[in-house]
Design a protein around this motif. Structure first.
Motif, PDB file in Angstrom:
ATOM      1  N   ASP A   1      61.928 -26.309  76.022  1.00  0.00           N
ATOM      2  CA  ASP A   1      62.381 -27.486  75.297  1.00  0.00           C
ATOM      3  C   ASP A   1      62.649 -27.200  73.822  1.00  0.00           C
ATOM      4  O   ASP A   1      63.146 -28.058  73.104  1.00  0.00           O
ATOM      5  CB  ASP A   1      61.357 -28.616  75.441  1.00  0.00           C
ATOM      6  CG  ASP A   1      59.964 -28.192  74.987  1.00  0.00           C
ATOM      7  OD1 ASP A   1      59.797 -27.013  74.579  1.00  0.00           O
ATOM      8  OD2 ASP A   1      59.042 -29.027  75.041  1.00  0.00           O
TER       9      ASP A   1
ATOM     10  N   THR B   1      54.891 -22.941  85.271  1.00  0.00           N
ATOM     11  CA  THR B   1      54.979 -24.182  84.511  1.00  0.00           C
ATOM     12  C   THR B   1      56.079 -24.054  83.468  1.00  0.00           C
ATOM     13  O   THR B   1      56.246 -22.978  82.863  1.00  0.00           O
ATOM     14  CB  THR B   1      53.645 -24.510  83.825  1.00  0.00           C
ATOM     15  OG1 THR B   1      53.809 -25.653  83.002  1.00  0.00           O
ATOM     16  CG2 THR B   1      53.144 -23.341  82.990  1.00  0.00           C
ATOM     17  N   PRO B   2      56.843 -25.120  83.235  1.00  0.00           N
ATOM     18  CA  PRO B   2      57.874 -25.052  82.192  1.00  0.00           C
ATOM     19  C   PRO B   2      57.322 -25.186  80.785  1.00  0.00           C
ATOM     20  O   PRO B   2      58.079 -25.036  79.821  1.00  0.00           O
ATOM     21  CB  PRO B   2      58.786 -26.232  82.554  1.00  0.00           C
ATOM     22  CG  PRO B   2      57.911 -27.188  83.270  1.00  0.00           C
ATOM     23  CD  PRO B   2      56.896 -26.372  84.007  1.00  0.00           C
TER      24      PRO B   2
ATOM     25  N   ALA C   1      66.922 -27.288  81.325  1.00  0.00           N
ATOM     26  CA  ALA C   1      66.602 -28.232  82.394  1.00  0.00           C
ATOM     27  C   ALA C   1      66.598 -27.542  83.760  1.00  0.00           C
ATOM     28  O   ALA C   1      65.719 -27.806  84.611  1.00  0.00           O
ATOM     29  CB  ALA C   1      67.596 -29.386  82.375  1.00  0.00           C
ATOM     30  N   THR C   2      67.562 -26.641  83.995  1.00  0.00           N
ATOM     31  CA  THR C   2      67.637 -25.969  85.297  1.00  0.00           C
ATOM     32  C   THR C   2      66.439 -25.054  85.528  1.00  0.00           C
ATOM     33  O   THR C   2      65.803 -25.082  86.596  1.00  0.00           O
ATOM     34  CB  THR C   2      68.942 -25.169  85.391  1.00  0.00           C
ATOM     35  OG1 THR C   2      70.052 -26.043  85.139  1.00  0.00           O
ATOM     36  CG2 THR C   2      69.100 -24.537  86.758  1.00  0.00           C
TER      37      THR C   2
ATOM     38  N   THR D   1      59.034 -25.932  88.098  1.00  0.00           N
ATOM     39  CA  THR D   1      58.236 -27.042  88.613  1.00  0.00           C
ATOM     40  C   THR D   1      58.198 -27.040  90.134  1.00  0.00           C
ATOM     41  O   THR D   1      57.148 -27.291  90.754  1.00  0.00           O
ATOM     42  CB  THR D   1      58.790 -28.366  88.085  1.00  0.00           C
ATOM     43  OG1 THR D   1      58.833 -28.330  86.659  1.00  0.00           O
ATOM     44  CG2 THR D   1      57.937 -29.527  88.538  1.00  0.00           C
ATOM     45  N   SER D   2      59.339 -26.761  90.760  1.00  0.00           N
ATOM     46  CA  SER D   2      59.420 -26.762  92.221  1.00  0.00           C
ATOM     47  C   SER D   2      59.036 -25.421  92.835  1.00  0.00           C
ATOM     48  O   SER D   2      59.138 -25.258  94.061  1.00  0.00           O
ATOM     49  CB  SER D   2      60.841 -27.132  92.650  1.00  0.00           C
ATOM     50  OG  SER D   2      61.786 -26.219  92.112  1.00  0.00           O
ATOM     51  N   ASN D   3      58.661 -24.448  92.006  1.00  0.00           N
ATOM     52  CA  ASN D   3      58.223 -23.129  92.477  1.00  0.00           C
ATOM     53  C   ASN D   3      59.318 -22.427  93.295  1.00  0.00           C
ATOM     54  O   ASN D   3      59.054 -21.791  94.325  1.00  0.00           O
ATOM     55  CB  ASN D   3      56.937 -23.237  93.301  1.00  0.00           C
ATOM     56  CG  ASN D   3      56.211 -21.898  93.394  1.00  0.00           C
ATOM     57  OD1 ASN D   3      56.490 -20.976  92.635  1.00  0.00           O
ATOM     58  ND2 ASN D   3      55.279 -21.796  94.349  1.00  0.00           N
ATOM     59  N   ARG D   4      60.550 -22.532  92.822  1.00  0.00           N
ATOM     60  CA  ARG D   4      61.695 -21.871  93.461  1.00  0.00           C
ATOM     61  C   ARG D   4      62.174 -20.774  92.513  1.00  0.00           C
ATOM     62  O   ARG D   4      63.126 -20.954  91.749  1.00  0.00           O
ATOM     63  CB  ARG D   4      62.794 -22.881  93.764  1.00  0.00           C
ATOM     64  CG  ARG D   4      62.359 -23.962  94.751  1.00  0.00           C
ATOM     65  CD  ARG D   4      63.347 -25.104  94.807  1.00  0.00           C
ATOM     66  NE  ARG D   4      64.675 -24.676  95.220  1.00  0.00           N
ATOM     67  CZ  ARG D   4      65.728 -25.469  95.281  1.00  0.00           C
ATOM     68  NH1 ARG D   4      65.605 -26.766  94.959  1.00  0.00           N
ATOM     69  NH2 ARG D   4      66.894 -25.014  95.664  1.00  0.00           N
TER      70      ARG D   4
ATOM     71  N   GLY E   1      63.544 -25.163  83.994  1.00  0.00           N
ATOM     72  CA  GLY E   1      62.326 -25.967  84.053  1.00  0.00           C
ATOM     73  C   GLY E   1      62.116 -26.579  85.419  1.00  0.00           C
ATOM     74  O   GLY E   1      60.980 -26.610  85.943  1.00  0.00           O
ATOM     75  N   HIS E   2      63.184 -27.079  86.034  1.00  0.00           N
ATOM     76  CA  HIS E   2      63.052 -27.653  87.374  1.00  0.00           C
ATOM     77  C   HIS E   2      62.726 -26.576  88.405  1.00  0.00           C
ATOM     78  O   HIS E   2      61.960 -26.823  89.368  1.00  0.00           O
ATOM     79  CB  HIS E   2      64.334 -28.368  87.751  1.00  0.00           C
ATOM     80  CG  HIS E   2      64.261 -29.101  89.056  1.00  0.00           C
ATOM     81  ND1 HIS E   2      63.467 -30.209  89.253  1.00  0.00           N
ATOM     82  CD2 HIS E   2      64.861 -28.851  90.256  1.00  0.00           C
ATOM     83  CE1 HIS E   2      63.585 -30.642  90.501  1.00  0.00           C
ATOM     84  NE2 HIS E   2      64.431 -29.827  91.135  1.00  0.00           N
ATOM     85  N   ALA E   3      63.287 -25.364  88.236  1.00  0.00           N
ATOM     86  CA  ALA E   3      62.969 -24.274  89.169  1.00  0.00           C
ATOM     87  C   ALA E   3      61.490 -23.892  89.074  1.00  0.00           C
ATOM     88  O   ALA E   3      60.842 -23.600  90.092  1.00  0.00           O
ATOM     89  CB  ALA E   3      63.855 -23.075  88.874  1.00  0.00           C
TER      90      ALA E   3
END
Length: 593
Positions: free
Chosen positions: A18, A73-74, A28-29, A35-38, A31-33
């Motif tokens: 951030d 974690t992001p 954002a991309t 969070t979803s552990n992908r 961070g979402h990866a």
């Protein structure tokens, strides 16, 4: 003991996603990866220098291995042992490799062998290969299989400023993220925040210049701000221009105003004022090109000053100056400046060539003035027609009626065509089109052998001498480009021959219809030559489209064919040279010439 000095671009390096400046989509991309552990096995970070590629790779490594979090974690804490060692570059499980120093296949094989071992402290082993486009083809091929199926808990991050040099097979195995240049507003806000944190007294105008000159690179902007902080406060915009060695915007505007006055003395004084103060001629030329671009934008959209790159305090000077110069003149100046920067770099006297170049721009402005030259040349054919009619006083046999309409009707053919193009608008537009041509040879050819006769929204009809039609057709692309520059839009170019072909035969039928039974009576009037001279008519017809030289042309080809049936190579070359310059070949041995 005093602490070591830390540059601003190291001190304010982002520690979380951030905190990335101007890369919201990438943050954002990723961070979402997390969070979803992908987590992908390989990532490719590409983009210009100083936009956050290496910093993002380190943030990704901290996000995967933060000890204060149970998983990826992001938002890494930044205080645990792994976060601090990764930020300092001393972590055992996060290996940064400079591909410029490790380009061989042996280096990559060693990296692959090390990747097979489990991490020592961290959960994930991260390999950051900086400037990966420097790897050899063999090294890339050795890395292919490992990138596609790496060992467990291993992530590769490839960073490059030139993704075109990366093999497509590598690109297909990575998730690619393109880092863009940081917007100007985001750069200004971040630099203002750093100046506030560091207590640097700098004016907003100076911050704008710093952000503008860094060209979207955050590291370059922070380094320049760090350098400016050494100056005595308050730091003004002029200090930034002087430090960069560039030309201030106000001085460039004064130079353009001197050019708009069309006074050589005023232009030379403004130019030498810049050069005497230590401004580099190449920097002056670059700044002038940028100001001309901004003036063209203001001429096209006066209510959109934000499109220009000029500082806000100088934007109010652009609209009146753009209106006074006009869009056509500004575009013509831009065309003249194209390619001149390379000439200045190669010259041993750049000051001289800069002055010569700017003075040459003044000469282009009145080039469109000779619009009256077209009506003068259009009237010449009507005056030369009577000069040819007295010459057929020599009686000739009647078998040459076919030769007469091949030469005589061509004169009235040119006159109506010229009369159509004699309108002031067409003549002026034709001069502007000629001024937009880059090649002087093409400009000279079309100025002598062509004219604009019709123009509408879709087509532009240019009449060309028939003997020069082939050469003009080979340069039709250049003429279309010049029309697009001068007229402000693309049009279909149509070339018409001014002599020969079926066009001259349109006018003889009225003479034949008036007196159909009497064919022999009108034949002596248009017959200028005996049968022996009719063979020289094809050599004379190419010169008829040129109105000034029509009177002396018929006598010139009459005599040489009678004396020499096959001209020599030197005679043909002299004739071609005379045709190119619209002249004639004189026989000095003949007293009648």
């Amino acid at each position: 003991m005093s602490t070591a000095y830390q540059p601003l671009h190291h001190k304010y390096r982002p520690q979380r996603f951030d905190q990335l400046v101007g890369q919201e989509a990438i943050a954002a991309t990723l961070g979402h990866a997390l969070t979803s552990n992908r987590i992908a096995p390989a990532y490719l970070f590409s983009g210009p220098r100083g936009t956050g590629k290496t910093s993002s790779a380190r943030i990704l490594a901290r996000s995967l291995n933060c000890l204060n979090s149970d998983g990826p974690t992001p938002e890494p804490c930044g205080t645990c042992e792994l976060c601090t060692t990764i930020a300092a570059g001393t972590a055992l499980d996060v290996i940064e490799i400079d591909a410029a120093s490790n380009t061989g296949v042996d280096n990559i094989r060693e990296l692959i062998e090390r990747s097979r071992f489990a991490p020592v402290q961290a959960r994930w082993k991260v390999y950051v290969v900086d400037e990966c486009h420097m790897l050899s083809t063999a090294a890339f091929n050795a890395l292919l299989k490992t990138l596609e199926e790496p060992p467990p808990q291993v992530v590769f991050v490839l960073a490059t400023t030139d993704p075109q040099r990366v093999l497509p097979t590598i690109l297909s195995r990575c998730q690619r993220f393109d880092f863009r240049r940081i917007p100007l507003d985001a750069l200004e806000a971040h630099l203002s925040w750093i100046a506030e944190q560091e207590a640097i007294e700098i004016q907003p105008e100076a911050i704008h210049v710093v952000a503008l000159r860094s060209q979207g690179g955050l590291r370059d902007a922070e380094s320049l701000l760090d350098q400016l902080s050494l100056l005595p406060p308050p730091i003004e915009a002029t200090a930034v221009w002087d430090l960069l060695g560039a030309v201030p915007e106000q001085e460039l505007l004064q130079l353009v105003q001197a050019m708009s006055s069309a006074e050589p003395v005023a232009l030379l004084e403004a130019t030498r004022n810049l050069l005497d103060r230590g401004r580099d001629p190449g920097a002056v030329l670059q700044g002038l090109a940028g100001i001309l671009r901004d003036l063209v934008l203001m001429a096209a959209a006066p209510d959109r000053p934000e499109l220009t790159g000029v500082s806000p305090q100088f934007r109010d000077q652009l609209p009146p100056l753009a209106k006074a110069l006009g869009r056509a003149r500004l575009l013509q100046w831009q065309a003249q400046l194209r390619g001149s920067e390379q000439q200045l770099r190669q010259s041993v006297q750049p000051r001289l060539w800069l002055e010569v170049l700017l003075l040459g721009l003044l000469a282009e402005a009145p080039a469109a003035a000779p619009a009256t030259s077209a009506p003068v040349t259009a009237a010449v054919p009507s005056q030369t027609a009577p000069a040819i009619t007295p010459t057929p006083a020599v009686p000739a046999p009647s078998p040459t009626p076919s030769a007469a309409p091949a030469t005589a009707p061509e004169l009235p053919k040119v006159a109506p065509a010229a009369a159509e193009g004699a309108a002031p608008n067409l003549a002026e537009l034709w001069q502007q089109i000629l001024g937009s041509l880059e090649l002087p040879s093409t400009r000279m050819l079309l100025s002598q052998q062509g004219q604009l006769v019709r123009l509408d929204a879709n087509r532009a009809v240019v009449q060309v001498a028939s003997n020069w039609m082939g050469m003009v057709q080979s340069r039709a692309a250049l003429l279309e480009q010049a029309m697009a520059k001068a007229l402000g839009g693309s049009r279909q170019l149509v070339l018409e021959a001014s002599s020969g072909g079926a066009a001259p035969k349109v006018q003889p039928p009225p003479a034949a219809v008036v007196t159909p039974p009497v064919i022999n009576t009108p034949s002596p009037t248009p017959e200028p030559t005996p049968p022996a001279q009719t063979r020289a008519a094809p050599a004379a017809t190419p010169q008829l489209p040129e109105p000034v030289s029509q009177a002396p042309k018929p006598p010139e080809p009459k005599r040489p064919p009678a004396n020499t049936s096959e001209p020599s190579g030197l005679d043909r070359q002299a004739k071609n040279l005379a045709d190119f310059f619209n002249g004639q070949v004189l026989d000095m041995d003949n007293p009648e010439v």
